[in-house]
Motif scaffolding. Structure first.
Motif, PDB file in Angstrom:
ATOM      1  N   TYR A 179       1.232 -12.799  12.264  1.00  0.00           N
ATOM      2  CA  TYR A 179       0.531 -12.577  11.007  1.00  0.00           C
ATOM      3  C   TYR A 179       0.218 -11.114  10.690  1.00  0.00           C
ATOM      4  O   TYR A 179      -0.186 -10.806   9.573  1.00  0.00           O
ATOM      5  CB  TYR A 179      -0.795 -13.347  11.026  1.00  0.00           C
ATOM      6  N   VAL A 180       0.390 -10.235  11.664  1.00  0.00           N
ATOM      7  CA  VAL A 180      -0.090  -8.865  11.486  1.00  0.00           C
ATOM      8  C   VAL A 180       0.568  -8.136  10.313  1.00  0.00           C
ATOM      9  O   VAL A 180      -0.089  -7.364   9.611  1.00  0.00           O
ATOM     10  CB  VAL A 180       0.072  -8.049  12.788  1.00  0.00           C
ATOM     11  N   GLN A 181       1.850  -8.406  10.059  1.00  0.00           N
ATOM     12  CA  GLN A 181       2.520  -7.715   8.958  1.00  0.00           C
ATOM     13  C   GLN A 181       1.919  -8.107   7.612  1.00  0.00           C
ATOM     14  O   GLN A 181       1.707  -7.260   6.740  1.00  0.00           O
ATOM     15  CB  GLN A 181       4.017  -8.014   8.962  1.00  0.00           C
ATOM     16  N   ILE A 182       1.622  -9.386   7.460  1.00  0.00           N
ATOM     17  CA  ILE A 182       1.005  -9.865   6.222  1.00  0.00           C
ATOM     18  C   ILE A 182      -0.357  -9.211   6.031  1.00  0.00           C
ATOM     19  O   ILE A 182      -0.699  -8.726   4.945  1.00  0.00           O
ATOM     20  CB  ILE A 182       0.840 -11.402   6.262  1.00  0.00           C
ATOM     21  N   ILE A 183      -1.152  -9.186   7.098  1.00  0.00           N
ATOM     22  CA  ILE A 183      -2.493  -8.614   7.039  1.00  0.00           C
ATOM     23  C   ILE A 183      -2.437  -7.122   6.712  1.00  0.00           C
ATOM     24  O   ILE A 183      -3.142  -6.638   5.821  1.00  0.00           O
ATOM     25  CB  ILE A 183      -3.237  -8.828   8.376  1.00  0.00           C
ATOM     26  N   GLU A 184      -1.582  -6.402   7.429  1.00  0.00           N
ATOM     27  CA  GLU A 184      -1.491  -4.956   7.220  1.00  0.00           C
ATOM     28  C   GLU A 184      -0.947  -4.618   5.837  1.00  0.00           C
ATOM     29  O   GLU A 184      -1.343  -3.610   5.249  1.00  0.00           O
ATOM     30  CB  GLU A 184      -0.641  -4.322   8.324  1.00  0.00           C
ATOM     31  N   ASP A 185      -0.058  -5.458   5.309  1.00  0.00           N
ATOM     32  CA  ASP A 185       0.460  -5.238   3.951  1.00  0.00           C
ATOM     33  C   ASP A 185      -0.671  -5.307   2.929  1.00  0.00           C
ATOM     34  O   ASP A 185      -0.738  -4.482   2.005  1.00  0.00           O
ATOM     35  CB  ASP A 185       1.522  -6.290   3.604  1.00  0.00           C
ATOM     36  N   SER A 194      -5.931 -15.394   2.035  1.00  0.00           N
ATOM     37  CA  SER A 194      -7.180 -15.015   2.703  1.00  0.00           C
ATOM     38  C   SER A 194      -7.158 -13.550   3.117  1.00  0.00           C
ATOM     39  O   SER A 194      -8.183 -12.862   3.072  1.00  0.00           O
ATOM     40  CB  SER A 194      -7.435 -15.912   3.917  1.00  0.00           C
ATOM     41  N   ALA A 195      -5.974 -13.054   3.505  1.00  0.00           N
ATOM     42  CA  ALA A 195      -5.852 -11.639   3.869  1.00  0.00           C
ATOM     43  C   ALA A 195      -6.095 -10.757   2.640  1.00  0.00           C
ATOM     44  O   ALA A 195      -6.737  -9.703   2.735  1.00  0.00           O
ATOM     45  CB  ALA A 195      -4.473 -11.359   4.454  1.00  0.00           C
ATOM     46  N   LYS A 196      -5.592 -11.198   1.499  1.00  0.00           N
ATOM     47  CA  LYS A 196      -5.806 -10.454   0.255  1.00  0.00           C
ATOM     48  C   LYS A 196      -7.291 -10.424  -0.093  1.00  0.00           C
ATOM     49  O   LYS A 196      -7.836  -9.374  -0.476  1.00  0.00           O
ATOM     50  CB  LYS A 196      -5.011 -11.096  -0.883  1.00  0.00           C
ATOM     51  N   ALA A 197      -7.970 -11.572   0.049  1.00  0.00           N
ATOM     52  CA  ALA A 197      -9.400 -11.647  -0.239  1.00  0.00           C
ATOM     53  C   ALA A 197     -10.189 -10.760   0.726  1.00  0.00           C
ATOM     54  O   ALA A 197     -11.115 -10.059   0.326  1.00  0.00           O
ATOM     55  CB  ALA A 197      -9.880 -13.093  -0.139  1.00  0.00           C
ATOM     56  N   ALA A 198      -9.806 -10.780   2.008  1.00  0.00           N
ATOM     57  CA  ALA A 198     -10.487  -9.962   3.015  1.00  0.00           C
ATOM     58  C   ALA A 198     -10.305  -8.480   2.709  1.00  0.00           C
ATOM     59  O   ALA A 198     -11.251  -7.691   2.833  1.00  0.00           O
ATOM     60  CB  ALA A 198      -9.953 -10.290   4.407  1.00  0.00           C
ATOM     61  N   ALA A 199      -9.101  -8.104   2.313  1.00  0.00           N
ATOM     62  CA  ALA A 199      -8.831  -6.702   1.989  1.00  0.00           C
ATOM     63  C   ALA A 199      -9.676  -6.254   0.800  1.00  0.00           C
ATOM     64  O   ALA A 199     -10.215  -5.142   0.782  1.00  0.00           O
ATOM     65  CB  ALA A 199      -7.347  -6.508   1.687  1.00  0.00           C
TER      66      ALA A 199
END
Length: 203
Positions: free
Chosen positions: A42-48, A111-116
């Motif tokens: 998942y790290v690539q999605i999160i970092e993006d 969720s990654a977008k919301a967290a960012a």
């Protein structure tokens, strides 16, 4: 710690000792390596998503502590769900749908977008170079952290120092869970970097 935005004069021996403690704790157990293996998916999605709002990749270690990178993680006590452990109210505030039939908190990219977005908002409040304060706010909430900073302003001393995580930590103005939470995130990030460098050296 200085790379994460803290000034040298704010960093005490106790803070360094606490960071090293968690690094050693992680290094000696299997949980760290299991979570890091899951992180790879998942790290690539999160970092993006972090990159889109100009945030450093170090924030990608928050879900290491929150859920171990488990998209379906659920906390019955708080109602928090997903990799980032959003409670329903915060999730909805940041554009996630939370209903009986659909819960975007379990969607990795959404969720990654919301967290960012949330972290970006916290940077606007506490400072782009305040990684530790922003990380603390993710755990205890920005409201609790604002109260802690107001309490800090009632003390005598350097006002800039008061706005550091270490001042709040030293004066015990934030909950014990949050104080340890921040060091867990930092330790995971540092240990990951250390092991990666070791691997390169061995090769």
């Amino acid at each position: 710690l200085m790379k994460l935005g803290e000034k040298r004069e704010n960093i005490t021996t106790d803070m360094i000792t606490r960071t090293i403690y968690y690094m050693e704790y992680y290094r000696q157990g299997q949980t760290f390596y299991d979570r890091m293996e899951k992180r790879k998916k998942y790290v690539q999605i999160i970092e993006d998503e972090l990159k889109k709002v100009n945030l450093p990749a170090s924030y990608s270690f928050i879900p290491f502590v929150e859920s171990g990178y488990e998209p379906d993680a659920y906390n019955k006590k708080s109602g928090a769900r997903g990799m980032w452990q959003f409670v329903p109210a915060t999730a909805k505030e940041y554009g996630l749908t939370v209903t009986k039939n659909r819960d975007d908190r379990t969607d990795v990219r959404k969720s990654a977008k919301a967290a960012a977005r949330y972290l970006s908002d916290m940077c606007a409040v506490f400072g782009n170079d305040a990684f530790l304060l922003v990380t603390a706010s993710f755990n205890c909430g920005d409201g609790r952290l604002r109260i802690a900073l107001k309490e800090a302003n009632a003390h005598d001393g350097d006002s800039k120092r008061k706005r550091s995580f270490f001042y709040l930590y030293d004066k015990k103005l934030i909950p014990p869970e949050t104080r340890d939470y921040v060091f867990k995130v930092v330790a995971a990030a540092l240990l990951s970097e250390y092991l990666a460098q070791q691997e390169i050296t061995e090769k």
